[in-house]
Scaffold this motif. Structure first.
Motif, PDB file in Angstrom:
ATOM      1  N   ILE A 125      46.137  86.358  23.749  1.00 52.82           N
ATOM      2  CA  ILE A 125      47.125  85.980  24.986  1.00 52.82           C
ATOM      3  C   ILE A 125      47.781  84.966  24.821  1.00 52.82           C
ATOM      4  O   ILE A 125      49.025  84.846  25.280  1.00 52.82           O
ATOM      5  CB  ILE A 125      46.091  86.084  26.210  1.00 52.82           C
ATOM      6  N   ALA A 126      46.999  83.844  24.445  1.00 49.78           N
ATOM      7  CA  ALA A 126      47.724  82.498  24.254  1.00 49.78           C
ATOM      8  C   ALA A 126      48.951  82.742  23.198  1.00 49.78           C
ATOM      9  O   ALA A 126      50.174  82.114  23.605  1.00 49.78           O
ATOM     10  CB  ALA A 126      46.815  81.459  23.718  1.00 49.78           C
ATOM     11  N   GLN A 127      49.008  83.355  22.170  1.00 50.60           N
ATOM     12  CA  GLN A 127      49.861  83.459  21.150  1.00 50.60           C
ATOM     13  C   GLN A 127      51.281  84.377  21.765  1.00 50.60           C
ATOM     14  O   GLN A 127      52.290  84.085  21.780  1.00 50.60           O
ATOM     15  CB  GLN A 127      49.496  84.220  19.969  1.00 50.60           C
ATOM     16  N   LYS A 128      50.516  85.265  22.588  1.00 50.89           N
ATOM     17  CA  LYS A 128      51.736  86.202  23.443  1.00 50.89           C
ATOM     18  C   LYS A 128      52.564  85.407  24.402  1.00 50.89           C
ATOM     19  O   LYS A 128      53.883  85.467  24.572  1.00 50.89           O
ATOM     20  CB  LYS A 128      51.127  87.373  24.237  1.00 50.89           C
ATOM     21  N   ILE A 129      51.787  84.323  25.219  1.00 46.09           N
ATOM     22  CA  ILE A 129      52.375  83.445  26.058  1.00 46.09           C
ATOM     23  C   ILE A 129      53.262  82.717  25.330  1.00 46.09           C
ATOM     24  O   ILE A 129      54.356  82.308  25.832  1.00 46.09           O
ATOM     25  CB  ILE A 129      51.350  82.958  27.067  1.00 46.09           C
ATOM     26  N   GLU A 130      53.080  81.913  24.267  1.00 46.77           N
ATOM     27  CA  GLU A 130      53.782  81.352  23.661  1.00 46.77           C
ATOM     28  C   GLU A 130      55.254  81.944  22.953  1.00 46.77           C
ATOM     29  O   GLU A 130      56.362  81.552  23.216  1.00 46.77           O
ATOM     30  CB  GLU A 130      53.274  80.393  22.501  1.00 46.77           C
ATOM     31  N   LYS A 131      54.959  83.293  22.549  1.00 51.06           N
ATOM     32  CA  LYS A 131      56.175  84.141  22.401  1.00 51.06           C
ATOM     33  C   LYS A 131      57.105  84.376  23.603  1.00 51.06           C
ATOM     34  O   LYS A 131      58.240  84.404  23.541  1.00 51.06           O
ATOM     35  CB  LYS A 131      55.566  85.502  21.667  1.00 51.06           C
ATOM     36  N   VAL A 132      56.502  84.640  24.574  1.00 49.05           N
ATOM     37  CA  VAL A 132      57.258  84.666  25.832  1.00 49.05           C
ATOM     38  C   VAL A 132      58.085  83.478  26.185  1.00 49.05           C
ATOM     39  O   VAL A 132      59.272  83.579  26.516  1.00 49.05           O
ATOM     40  CB  VAL A 132      56.380  84.989  27.178  1.00 49.05           C
ATOM     41  N   LYS A 133      57.376  82.436  26.086  1.00 48.41           N
ATOM     42  CA  LYS A 133      58.002  81.077  26.192  1.00 48.41           C
ATOM     43  C   LYS A 133      59.205  80.832  25.446  1.00 48.41           C
ATOM     44  O   LYS A 133      60.583  80.566  25.823  1.00 48.41           O
ATOM     45  CB  LYS A 133      57.173  79.901  26.018  1.00 48.41           C
ATOM     46  N   ASN A 156      52.258  87.875  35.997  1.00 50.40           N
ATOM     47  CA  ASN A 156      50.810  87.257  36.366  1.00 50.40           C
ATOM     48  C   ASN A 156      50.092  86.769  35.437  1.00 50.40           C
ATOM     49  O   ASN A 156      49.497  85.498  35.566  1.00 50.40           O
ATOM     50  CB  ASN A 156      50.097  88.638  36.873  1.00 50.40           C
ATOM     51  N   GLN A 157      50.201  87.283  34.097  1.00 51.89           N
ATOM     52  CA  GLN A 157      49.430  86.426  33.076  1.00 51.89           C
ATOM     53  C   GLN A 157      50.040  85.332  32.635  1.00 51.89           C
ATOM     54  O   GLN A 157      49.416  84.216  32.374  1.00 51.89           O
ATOM     55  CB  GLN A 157      49.406  87.687  31.891  1.00 51.89           C
ATOM     56  N   PHE A 158      51.304  85.148  32.510  1.00 53.12           N
ATOM     57  CA  PHE A 158      52.149  83.990  32.285  1.00 53.12           C
ATOM     58  C   PHE A 158      51.720  82.856  33.371  1.00 53.12           C
ATOM     59  O   PHE A 158      51.411  81.688  32.899  1.00 53.12           O
ATOM     60  CB  PHE A 158      53.674  84.329  32.380  1.00 53.12           C
ATOM     61  N   LYS A 159      51.734  83.178  34.502  1.00 50.52           N
ATOM     62  CA  LYS A 159      51.366  82.017  35.703  1.00 50.52           C
ATOM     63  C   LYS A 159      49.798  81.800  35.561  1.00 50.52           C
ATOM     64  O   LYS A 159      49.633  80.417  35.646  1.00 50.52           O
ATOM     65  CB  LYS A 159      51.661  82.766  37.241  1.00 50.52           C
ATOM     66  N   GLY A 204      50.502  78.154  34.606  1.00 52.04           N
ATOM     67  CA  GLY A 204      50.481  77.645  36.059  1.00 52.04           C
ATOM     68  C   GLY A 204      51.762  77.722  36.698  1.00 52.04           C
ATOM     69  O   GLY A 204      52.134  77.394  37.816  1.00 52.04           O
ATOM     70  N   LEU A 205      52.954  78.308  35.873  1.00 57.58           N
ATOM     71  CA  LEU A 205      54.266  78.466  36.376  1.00 57.58           C
ATOM     72  C   LEU A 205      54.584  80.043  36.214  1.00 57.58           C
ATOM     73  O   LEU A 205      54.053  80.799  35.387  1.00 57.58           O
ATOM     74  CB  LEU A 205      55.130  77.739  35.262  1.00 57.58           C
ATOM     75  N   THR A 206      55.504  80.359  37.038  1.00 55.83           N
ATOM     76  CA  THR A 206      56.205  81.587  36.934  1.00 55.83           C
ATOM     77  C   THR A 206      57.001  81.547  36.019  1.00 55.83           C
ATOM     78  O   THR A 206      57.650  80.587  35.417  1.00 55.83           O
ATOM     79  CB  THR A 206      56.984  82.137  38.306  1.00 55.83           C
ATOM     80  N   PRO A 207      57.407  82.859  35.153  1.00 59.06           N
ATOM     81  CA  PRO A 207      58.392  83.058  33.986  1.00 59.06           C
ATOM     82  C   PRO A 207      59.798  82.373  34.504  1.00 59.06           C
ATOM     83  O   PRO A 207      60.345  81.381  33.759  1.00 59.06           O
ATOM     84  CB  PRO A 207      58.458  84.457  33.516  1.00 59.06           C
ATOM     85  N   SER A 208      60.172  82.678  35.854  1.00 56.03           N
ATOM     86  CA  SER A 208      61.554  82.149  36.131  1.00 56.03           C
ATOM     87  C   SER A 208      61.618  80.498  36.448  1.00 56.03           C
ATOM     88  O   SER A 208      62.635  80.019  35.924  1.00 56.03           O
ATOM     89  CB  SER A 208      61.884  82.966  37.429  1.00 56.03           C
ATOM     90  N   TYR A 209      60.475  80.283  37.009  1.00 52.67           N
ATOM     91  CA  TYR A 209      60.242  78.883  37.108  1.00 52.67           C
ATOM     92  C   TYR A 209      60.358  77.889  35.783  1.00 52.67           C
ATOM     93  O   TYR A 209      60.797  77.031  35.396  1.00 52.67           O
ATOM     94  CB  TYR A 209      59.144  78.226  37.930  1.00 52.67           C
ATOM     95  N   PHE A 210      59.668  78.522  34.765  1.00 54.48           N
ATOM     96  CA  PHE A 210      59.575  77.938  33.354  1.00 54.48           C
ATOM     97  C   PHE A 210      60.943  77.795  32.873  1.00 54.48           C
ATOM     98  O   PHE A 210      61.140  76.979  32.112  1.00 54.48           O
ATOM     99  CB  PHE A 210      58.595  78.751  32.438  1.00 54.48           C
ATOM    100  N   LYS A 211      61.538  79.001  32.952  1.00 53.97           N
ATOM    101  CA  LYS A 211      62.998  79.283  32.474  1.00 53.97           C
ATOM    102  C   LYS A 211      63.766  78.086  32.877  1.00 53.97           C
ATOM    103  O   LYS A 211      64.765  77.448  32.394  1.00 53.97           O
ATOM    104  CB  LYS A 211      63.615  80.530  32.842  1.00 53.97           C
ATOM    105  N   GLN A 212      63.556  77.607  34.344  1.00 51.84           N
ATOM    106  CA  GLN A 212      64.487  76.539  34.911  1.00 51.84           C
ATOM    107  C   GLN A 212      64.210  75.274  34.235  1.00 51.84           C
ATOM    108  O   GLN A 212      65.114  74.421  34.158  1.00 51.84           O
ATOM    109  CB  GLN A 212      64.445  76.508  36.401  1.00 51.84           C
TER     110      GLN A 212
END
Length: 187
Positions: free
Chosen positions: A125-133, A160-163, A167-175
């Motif tokens: 999951i951590a690897q998937k989240i890094e790929k999402v980032k 949900n998994q990203f947050k 601790g951030l939503t994907p859209s906020y992370f993008k910002q």
């Protein structure tokens, strides 16, 4: 032929660096992939020492311990699956690991948890989240396309998994995308 197991190889650039260092020492590389390199001959103690120093200067380590080699292989299979096999994550992770490492998944899972202090699933999951980032920063795909590429059942589940993880939503992370990402070997 001699196989050398190497910790912290996480990308194609790592492969190029390790190959270059092996060749600088005059070693003929037969095959190289994440986590291991095969050379034509057995290394002398001096060559091994020189290689350890050279690799260490780039953040790599040679691995002699069987358990550590197995852990590194698990990590490399997961990294390859998440970061280099677009949309091939549909396969069952436990089946992929058992097949690739030729070992029972329960053994691999227990060993990974014992040594790493986390589960294979959490690492995955951590690897998937890094790929999402990474994909969010590239700004080439929509969140829906990212969810599909990484085989999430829905955008909501990915969000949900990203947050939960960041601790951030994907859209906020993008910002705030100038925020630095962790290197893959530190996930």
């Amino acid at each position: 032929m001699n196989t050398i197991f190497i910790k912290n190889m996480v990308c194609n650039r790592c492969i190029m660096v390790v190959q270059s260092e092996l060749e600088k020492l005059g070693l003929e590389v037969v095959d190289i992939k994440l986590g291991e390199a095969s050379v034509q001959k057995e290394l002398t103690a001096e060559e091994k020492s020189q290689l350890e120093k050279a690799l260490f200067s780039f953040g790599f380590e040679m691995i002699d311990d069987k358990k550590a080699r197995t852990i590194e292989k698990i990590k490399n299979v997961i990294i390859n699956l998440v970061h280099y096999q677009d949309n091939d994550i549909k396969t069952n992770l436990s089946e992929v690991l058992s097949k690739e490492l030729h070992q029972d998944y329960n053994y691999l899972s227990h060993l990974f948890s014992e040594v790493e202090g986390t589960t294979i699933e959490k690492y995955f999951i951590a690897q998937k989240i890094e790929k999402v980032k990474e994909l969010l920063v590239y700004d080439e795909l929509s969140l829906s396309e990212i969810a599909f590429r990484l085989n999430y059942s829905s955008v909501a589940y990915l969000s949900n998994q990203f947050k939960k993880i960041t601790g951030l939503t994907p859209s906020y992370f993008k910002q705030i995308r100038e925020k630095k990402r962790k290197p893959l070997d530190q996930v």
